[in-house]
Design a protein around this motif. Structure first.
Motif, short mmCIF file in Angstrom:
data_model
loop_
_atom_site.label_atom_id
_atom_site.label_comp_id
_atom_site.label_asym_id
_atom_site.label_seq_id
_atom_site.Cartn_x
_atom_site.Cartn_y
_atom_site.Cartn_z
N GLU A 20 26.19 35.56 51.75
CA GLU A 20 27.47 36.28 51.71
C GLU A 20 27.56 37.13 50.45
N ALA A 21 27.13 36.56 49.31
CA ALA A 21 27.13 37.32 48.06
C ALA A 21 26.19 38.51 48.15
N ALA A 22 25.02 38.31 48.76
CA ALA A 22 24.05 39.39 48.91
C ALA A 22 24.62 40.53 49.75
N ILE A 23 25.30 40.18 50.83
CA ILE A 23 25.89 41.19 51.70
C ILE A 23 26.99 41.96 50.98
N ARG A 24 27.78 41.25 50.19
CA ARG A 24 28.85 41.93 49.44
C ARG A 24 28.28 42.90 48.41
N TYR A 25 27.13 42.55 47.85
CA TYR A 25 26.55 43.41 46.82
C TYR A 25 25.76 44.57 47.42
N PHE A 26 24.91 44.29 48.41
CA PHE A 26 24.00 45.30 48.96
C PHE A 26 24.52 45.94 50.24
N GLY A 27 25.46 45.30 50.93
CA GLY A 27 25.84 45.74 52.26
C GLY A 27 25.10 44.94 53.32
N GLU A 28 25.41 45.18 54.56
CA GLU A 28 24.86 44.37 55.65
C GLU A 28 23.41 44.71 56.00
N ASN A 29 22.93 45.86 55.56
CA ASN A 29 21.58 46.29 55.92
C ASN A 29 20.56 45.69 54.95
N ILE A 30 20.37 44.37 55.03
CA ILE A 30 19.40 43.68 54.19
C ILE A 30 18.55 42.75 55.06
N GLU A 31 17.40 42.36 54.53
CA GLU A 31 16.58 41.33 55.16
C GLU A 31 16.63 40.10 54.26
N THR A 32 17.16 39.01 54.77
CA THR A 32 17.33 37.80 53.98
C THR A 32 16.04 36.97 53.99
N ILE A 33 15.58 36.61 52.80
CA ILE A 33 14.42 35.74 52.64
C ILE A 33 14.94 34.35 52.28
N PHE A 42 12.45 32.96 42.92
CA PHE A 42 11.75 33.72 41.89
C PHE A 42 10.27 33.90 42.23
N GLU A 43 9.67 32.88 42.83
CA GLU A 43 8.29 33.01 43.26
C GLU A 43 8.15 34.08 44.33
N SER A 44 9.13 34.14 45.21
CA SER A 44 9.12 35.16 46.26
C SER A 44 9.19 36.56 45.65
N LEU A 45 9.99 36.71 44.61
CA LEU A 45 10.08 38.00 43.93
C LEU A 45 8.78 38.29 43.17
N LYS A 46 8.22 37.26 42.54
CA LYS A 46 6.97 37.42 41.80
C LYS A 46 5.83 37.89 42.70
N LYS A 47 5.78 37.34 43.92
CA LYS A 47 4.73 37.70 44.87
C LYS A 47 5.06 38.97 45.65
N ARG A 48 6.20 39.57 45.33
CA ARG A 48 6.70 40.78 45.98
C ARG A 48 6.96 40.59 47.47
N GLU A 49 7.24 39.36 47.84
CA GLU A 49 7.72 39.09 49.19
C GLU A 49 9.19 39.48 49.32
N ALA A 50 9.87 39.58 48.18
CA ALA A 50 11.27 39.99 48.14
C ALA A 50 11.42 41.12 47.12
N ASP A 51 12.44 41.95 47.33
CA ASP A 51 12.76 43.02 46.39
C ASP A 51 13.77 42.57 45.34
N TYR A 52 14.63 41.62 45.73
CA TYR A 52 15.68 41.14 44.83
C TYR A 52 15.86 39.63 45.01
N VAL A 53 16.44 39.01 44.00
CA VAL A 53 16.92 37.64 44.08
C VAL A 53 18.41 37.65 43.82
N VAL A 54 19.16 36.93 44.62
CA VAL A 54 20.58 36.69 44.36
C VAL A 54 20.73 35.21 44.05
N MET A 55 21.25 34.89 42.86
CA MET A 55 21.28 33.51 42.40
C MET A 55 22.62 33.16 41.76
N ALA A 56 23.22 32.06 42.20
CA ALA A 56 24.45 31.57 41.58
C ALA A 56 24.15 31.12 40.16
#
Length: 302
Positions: A20-33, A42-56
């Protein structure tokens, strides 16, 4: 670099508060990992499997999530944004399930504690703790549980096809979680900033930390957050995590130049635009139906 459909790593599954936080920040056009832990994001971001991390990083009731500060420093990915999300918790069940037939309520333990006033009125409900709010809603859908309700957000009810039996059951209607957004260094967009997250150490001498904090005050830079964390294996040594805000860039630049003289292992974790939107809450719904619900004298399993 503008990414049309960013891949965003979150701890938990779809329809969790992180998504929900990711959608509020980026909009609905995202792919959730989906990730099982914060470290895995963070490992997903390190391996470039993700473009961003959203973390509480902190909650207005539960406080700071201390292990996540360590991840920020260990991985060194820059913080590029923040979002404050109002935590609104709803009671949900399979369509057609009646409240008087429910025996169990399941959710994350923090979410359950935030609804203690509601559940005190219904001692027949047995509490079942789980690792994720959205996962509880999904389990009800997947296993077709007719004797169980979940506590989760409206996004979970919508995604997993559940009916909301009771809205806004959280005890404190001014409950918010702050989320940080991290990315790779080469993906940072140059944008005007008015907030920064810093980490540094000071000497173990009288007034060492006060000297640094006074510099911020003298330059007109507001310190909105300070968090200390012991350094593993070093007695009386701490990392200080500080969030600062400013109106003019020159105030921030001047303060950084000065405090470098009085700190060591200084890190700028990120410079970004602060989230200024005033969080809003909706009135508590009328509970006229609650008085008609039947009580079942089954002892609550805490």
């Amino acid at each position: 670099m503008k990414i049309e459909r960013p891949k965003v790593a979150i701890q938990g599954i779809r329809a969790s508060f992180h998504e929900e936080a990711a959608i509020r920040y980026f909009g609905e056009n995202i792919e959730t990992i989906e990730c099982n832990s914060f470290k895995q994001t963070f490992e997903s971001l390190k391996k470039r499997e993700a473009d961003y991390v959203v973390m509480a990083i902190e909650n207005s009731i539960a406080g700071s999530i201390l292990p996540n500060y360590t991840l920020l420093l260990d991985y060194g990915f820059p913080v590029v944004g923040e979002i404050y999300l109002p935590i609104q918790l709803h009671l949900m069940a399979l369509p057609g399930v009646k409240f008087e037939d429910v025996k169990y309520v399941t959710s994350h333990p923090i979410a359950l504690r935030q609804c203690v006033d509601f559940f005190d009125e219904y001692p027949h409900l047995k509490i079942v703790e789980s690792s994720d709010t959205a996962a509880c809603a999904k389990r009800i859908r997947d296993e077709q549980l007719t004797d169980t309700v979940a506590v989760a957000n409206a996004l979970a009810a919508q995604l997993y096809g559940l009916d909301v039996l009771e809205r806004r059951i959280e005890s404190n209607k001014r409950n918010f979680t702050r989320f940080l957004i991290m990315t790779q260094h080469d993906n940072v967009e140059k944008k005007p900033a008015n907030k920064a997250s810093l980490c540094f150490q000071v000497s173990n001498k009288v007034g060492a930390l006060a000297k640094v904090l006074n510099i911020f005050a003298e330059e007109g830079v507001n310190m909105s957050k300070i968090q200390s964390m012991p350094i593993l294996g070093k007695r009386n040594e701490y990392n200080f995590y500080v969030d600062v805000e400013w109106e003019e860039q020159k105030q921030y630049d001047a303060s950084i130049r000065q405090i470098l003289k009085y700190t060591h292992n200084f890190n700028i974790l990120g410079e970004y635009e602060r989230h200024d939107d005033e969080p809003t809450t909706t009135p508590k719904p009328n509970r006229t139906e609650r008085s008609t619900r039947k009580y079942i004298n089954i002892r609550r399993n805490v």
